[in-house]
Every structure is written in structure tokens, then in C-alpha cells.
Scaffold this motif. Sequence first.
Motif, PDB file in Angstrom:
ATOM      1  N   GLY A  35       0.795  -1.362   0.037  1.00 33.49           N
ATOM      2  CA  GLY A  35       0.186   0.034   0.030  1.00 33.49           C
ATOM      3  C   GLY A  35       0.699   1.124   0.007  1.00 33.49           C
ATOM      4  N   ARG A  58      -1.549  -4.008   6.047  1.00 30.07           N
ATOM      5  CA  ARG A  58      -2.467  -3.777   7.251  1.00 30.07           C
ATOM      6  C   ARG A  58      -3.318  -2.618   7.108  1.00 30.07           C
ATOM      7  NH1 ARG A  58       1.202  -1.631  12.284  1.00 30.07           N
ATOM      8  NH2 ARG A  58       2.086  -0.092  10.648  1.00 30.07           N
ATOM      9  N   ASP A  78      -2.680  -8.129   9.120  1.00 28.62           N
ATOM     10  CA  ASP A  78      -1.334  -7.812  10.010  1.00 28.62           C
ATOM     11  C   ASP A  78      -0.680  -8.824   9.999  1.00 28.62           C
ATOM     12  OD1 ASP A  78       0.259  -6.857  11.935  1.00 28.62           O
ATOM     13  OD2 ASP A  78      -1.235  -6.261  13.163  1.00 28.62           O
ATOM     14  N   LEU A  79       0.778  -8.570   9.428  1.00 30.39           N
ATOM     15  CA  LEU A  79       1.693  -9.473   9.252  1.00 30.39           C
ATOM     16  C   LEU A  79       2.607  -9.788  10.620  1.00 30.39           C
ATOM     17  CD1 LEU A  79       2.943  -8.358   5.739  1.00 30.39           C
ATOM     18  CD2 LEU A  79       1.355 -10.333   6.162  1.00 30.39           C
ATOM     19  N   ASN A  98       8.187  -7.409   1.323  1.00 34.33           N
ATOM     20  CA  ASN A  98       8.440  -5.940   1.480  1.00 34.33           C
ATOM     21  C   ASN A  98       8.131  -5.223   2.834  1.00 34.33           C
ATOM     22  OD1 ASN A  98       9.072  -3.182   0.193  1.00 34.33           O
ATOM     23  ND2 ASN A  98       6.721  -3.291   0.661  1.00 34.33           N
ATOM     24  N   SER A 149      15.063  -6.367   1.443  1.00 35.80           N
ATOM     25  CA  SER A 149      15.977  -6.393   2.759  1.00 35.80           C
ATOM     26  C   SER A 149      16.720  -5.001   2.797  1.00 35.80           C
ATOM     27  CB  SER A 149      17.159  -7.137   2.447  1.00 35.80           C
ATOM     28  OG  SER A 149      18.286  -7.018   3.258  1.00 35.80           O
ATOM     29  N   TYR A 163      16.241  -3.940  13.283  1.00 34.10           N
ATOM     30  CA  TYR A 163      16.343  -3.972  11.924  1.00 34.10           C
ATOM     31  C   TYR A 163      17.364  -4.622  11.297  1.00 34.10           C
ATOM     32  CZ  TYR A 163      15.387  -1.678   7.719  1.00 34.10           C
ATOM     33  OH  TYR A 163      15.055  -1.024   6.074  1.00 34.10           O
ATOM     34  N   GLY A 194      19.523   1.599  -0.091  1.00 32.19           N
ATOM     35  CA  GLY A 194      19.908   2.430   0.908  1.00 32.19           C
ATOM     36  C   GLY A 194      18.675   3.516   1.251  1.00 32.19           C
ATOM     37  N   LEU A 200       8.519   5.821   5.250  1.00 28.91           N
ATOM     38  CA  LEU A 200       9.334   5.133   6.171  1.00 28.91           C
ATOM     39  C   LEU A 200      10.460   6.253   6.541  1.00 28.91           C
ATOM     40  CD1 LEU A 200      10.177   1.751   6.947  1.00 28.91           C
ATOM     41  CD2 LEU A 200      12.191   2.943   6.602  1.00 28.91           C
TER      42      LEU A 200
HETATM   43  N1  LIG Z   1      12.599   3.497   2.602  1.00 29.17           N
HETATM   44  C1  LIG Z   1      14.020   3.080   2.863  1.00 29.17           C
HETATM   45  O1  LIG Z   1      14.805   3.986   2.829  1.00 29.17           O
HETATM   46  C2  LIG Z   1      14.403   1.662   2.745  1.00 29.17           C
HETATM   47  C3  LIG Z   1      15.675   1.383   2.797  1.00 29.17           C
HETATM   48  C4  LIG Z   1      16.093   0.032   2.783  1.00 29.17           C
HETATM   49  C5  LIG Z   1      15.030  -1.026   3.033  1.00 29.17           C
HETATM   50  N2  LIG Z   1      13.484  -0.656   3.108  1.00 29.17           N
HETATM   51  C6  LIG Z   1      12.714  -1.624   3.251  1.00 29.17           C
HETATM   52  O2  LIG Z   1      11.840  -1.757   2.374  1.00 29.17           O
HETATM   53  C7  LIG Z   1      10.530  -2.005   2.657  1.00 29.17           C
HETATM   54  C8  LIG Z   1       9.448  -1.015   2.426  1.00 29.17           C
HETATM   55  O3  LIG Z   1       9.756   0.219   3.184  1.00 29.17           O
HETATM   56  P1  LIG Z   1       8.886   1.501   2.831  1.00 29.17           P
HETATM   57  O4  LIG Z   1      10.241   2.645   2.766  1.00 29.17           O
HETATM   58  O5  LIG Z   1       8.469   1.394   1.322  1.00 29.17           O
HETATM   59  O6  LIG Z   1       7.948   1.756   3.969  1.00 29.17           O
HETATM   60  P2  LIG Z   1       6.827   2.430   4.191  1.00 29.17           P
HETATM   61  O7  LIG Z   1       6.499   2.565   5.497  1.00 29.17           O
HETATM   62  O8  LIG Z   1       6.447   3.589   2.870  1.00 29.17           O
HETATM   63  O9  LIG Z   1       5.583   1.251   3.803  1.00 29.17           O
HETATM   64  C9  LIG Z   1       5.619   0.076   4.339  1.00 29.17           C
HETATM   65  C10 LIG Z   1       4.263  -0.606   4.474  1.00 29.17           C
HETATM   66  O10 LIG Z   1       4.379  -1.943   5.259  1.00 29.17           O
HETATM   67  C11 LIG Z   1       3.153  -2.024   5.593  1.00 29.17           C
HETATM   68  N3  LIG Z   1       3.282  -2.832   6.939  1.00 29.17           N
HETATM   69  C12 LIG Z   1       3.863  -2.459   8.279  1.00 29.17           C
HETATM   70  N4  LIG Z   1       3.651  -3.287   8.922  1.00 29.17           N
HETATM   71  C13 LIG Z   1       2.832  -4.213   8.717  1.00 29.17           C
HETATM   72  C14 LIG Z   1       1.984  -5.320   9.248  1.00 29.17           C
HETATM   73  N5  LIG Z   1       2.220  -5.620  10.484  1.00 29.17           N
HETATM   74  N6  LIG Z   1       1.355  -6.004   8.448  1.00 29.17           N
HETATM   75  C15 LIG Z   1       1.060  -5.471   7.165  1.00 29.17           C
HETATM   76  N7  LIG Z   1       1.594  -4.485   6.727  1.00 29.17           N
HETATM   77  C16 LIG Z   1       2.402  -3.781   7.249  1.00 29.17           C
HETATM   78  C17 LIG Z   1       2.584  -0.571   5.911  1.00 29.17           C
HETATM   79  O11 LIG Z   1       1.205  -0.410   6.206  1.00 29.17           O
HETATM   80  C18 LIG Z   1       3.278   0.013   4.893  1.00 29.17           C
HETATM   81  O12 LIG Z   1       2.038   0.276   4.031  1.00 29.17           O
HETATM   82  C19 LIG Z   1      10.834  -2.417   4.190  1.00 29.17           C
HETATM   83  O13 LIG Z   1      11.053  -3.677   4.479  1.00 29.17           O
HETATM   84  C20 LIG Z   1      12.035  -1.467   4.548  1.00 29.17           C
HETATM   85  O14 LIG Z   1      12.712  -2.282   5.481  1.00 29.17           O
HETATM   86  C21 LIG Z   1      13.324   0.762   3.064  1.00 29.17           C
END
Ligand SMILES: NC(=O)c1ccc[n+]([C@@H]2O[C@H](COP(=O)([O-])OP(=O)(O)OC[C@H]3O[C@@H](n4cnc5c(N)ncnc54)[C@H](O)[C@@H]3O)[C@@H](O)[C@H]2O)c1
Length: 268
Positions: A35, A58, A78-79, A98, A149, A163, A194, A200
Motif C-alpha cells: 500500500g 494492514r 496484519d503480518l 516488503n 532487505s 532492523y 539505501g 518510512l
Molecule cells: N525507505 C527506505 O529507505 C528503505 C531502505 C531499505 C529498505 N527498506 C525496506 O523496504 C520495505 C518497505 O519500506 P518503505 O520505505 O516502502 O516503507 P513504508 O512505510 O512506505 O511502507 C511499508 C508498508 O508496510 C506496511 N506494513 C507495516 N507493518 C505491517 C504489518 N504488520 N502488516 C501488514 N503490513 C504492514 C505498512 O502499512 C506500509 O504500507 C521495508 O521492508 C523496509 O525495511 C526501505
Amino acid sequence: MSDRSDDLDANGSGESGGAGTTFLAGRRAVVTGGGSGIGAAVSRRLAEAGASVLVVDRNAESAERVAAEIGGEARIVDLSDPDAAAEVGPGADVVVNNAGMQHVAPVHQFPPDTFSRMLAVMLESPFRIVRAALPGMYDRGWGRIINVSSIHGLRASPYKSAYVTVKHGLEGLSKTIALEGASHGVTSNCICPGFVRTPLVERQVAEQAVLHRVPEAQVVEDVLLARTPVKRLVEPDEVAALAVWLCGPGTSSVTGSSFPIDGGWAAH
Ligand SMILES: NC(=O)c1ccc[n+]([C@@H]2O[C@H](COP(=O)([O-])OP(=O)(O)OC[C@H]3O[C@@H](n4cnc5c(N)ncnc54)[C@H](O)[C@@H]3O)[C@@H](O)[C@H]2O)c1
């Protein structure tokens, strides 16, 4: 054994793959955290490549918005409940693990409940989803597991114990799946971003700006990008392009690997 020794024509449609083609037509993809941020971008790109996408999140509102936009389906889960997570796996040809979150605190002050929750959402649930998806992939002789990752799957940083632990664990899980899936046409890889411009990271920037009493732009430049040679945040769509490439033609030998997309952060 895989019934497709060569996936140059992965869906048997005669498509050669590449930009603008629907090499994932007929494939079902599951994207957790679909989402928002990276997950939403990956969902869009997978749909463009022809996959039917199950957007798992979620957050009902955002999952339904993305699913409606791409003609996919939303599943509100909810994962942190691995049993619930397992239910989204069966039937998937592509799994993108993800969903994730961050919590920043020194180890001696890190809330144990938060540590457990991050383990459940970001490591146990991927295991349960893949465990449920693999039998079907093995039957069909084709599958793609993509684990989002982080550069923190390869390196540690202070204050991010859960993390870093979870992402290192995901790297191990991914490699194990790669070894087991190889003879069944299933690949498993990690993408290691990165700092990506997503909610987030925007939350972290806002928190740090308050903590250090500096403007958010300065946090990005001085804190986040301090040791990043490419002086900009990665865009979610750049991560999505890599994810979809891993599902595309000519990738059946790309497995058990980790792909940093970090502006050179880990080159130091
Ligand atoms: N943004 C970054 O800089 C970055 C860098 C490295 C890795 N990542 C990884 O990329 C992935 C996505 O991150 P993002 O930046 O897009 O974050 P984000 O916060 O934009 O999206 C995360 C999504 O995960 C969902 N989520 C969280 N907990 C949940 C749960 N318990 N059940 C179901 N859904 C859940 C949230 O509702 C959200 O839609 C993550 O695993 C993060 O660790 C992000």
C-alpha cells in the motif's frame, strides 16, 4: 524439476520481455506492504508487466487504493500474525516480501515487544508466506521470491538492532530458499536499498530534525546522505524496476544474490 530450463520466454506467450512487454501475464504476484512506498511502486510495475497483483497490507485504505489503481486485489492482513501471513502464499508465482518498519533506540533501551514484532512482521511472515507459496511454484516449475532487505542486511548501524538483525536474517532465509528452489525453477534474491524516498524515511527525517533541531533538508544531506556518494535519495520506482527485472526474462540463473541500490553507500 523445472519444466522450463530457459525462461527467455517465461510465460510461453512469445513475448521477449523488456520495456513495455507483459512477460508476467498469467502470473500471480503477492506484494506485502503493497500500500505504500516501495511496495506500491513494485505493485504498479508488476501489474504493468502483466501480473495479477495481491496487494497485502494492514492499512486497508492504502492497499485498496493501490489495488484499484492497478486492477489488482487488496488483502488486509496484519503480518505480525504469521498464521495470517501464511494464508496469502498459496497460488503465488511471485512473492515480494516488503512490509516493514523501523525503530531506533540503543540496545539497552530497545523495547522487547517492538523487537519481537519486527521479527514477526519482517522475518517470520516472509518465511511463512514463502513456505506456503513454494509447493505451487515447485508444481508449476517457476517462481520468483524477492526479499526487500536493506543495506542493513549487509552492514550494521547503531540504534537499529532489530532492523539490522531482521534484515541479516532475511538475507540468510533468501539464500536458503535459493539453494532449495534452484532445481524447481524458483529463484530467491534480496534487494538492498539505501535510503529511499518513502514515508518510512520521511518519518525518520522528521524525527531527526526535531532531535537535532535542524531543518529536514539538512537531516537528509548531513545525516542520511553523509556517506552516500550519490547525493540524493533513491526513488521507490528505481527499486521497483530492479524487483521486476528479477522476475523477467533471462534471470533464471540470478539467485541467492543481494543487490544493493544505495547510491554507493556500501562501497566505503
Ligand atoms: N525507505 C527506505 O529507505 C528503505 C531502505 C531499505 C529498505 N527498506 C525496506 O523496504 C520495505 C518497505 O519500506 P518503505 O520505505 O516502502 O516503507 P513504508 O512505510 O512506505 O511502507 C511499508 C508498508 O508496510 C506496511 N506494513 C507495516 N507493518 C505491517 C504489518 N504488520 N502488516 C501488514 N503490513 C504492514 C505498512 O502499512 C506500509 O504500507 C521495508 O521492508 C523496509 O525495511 C526501505
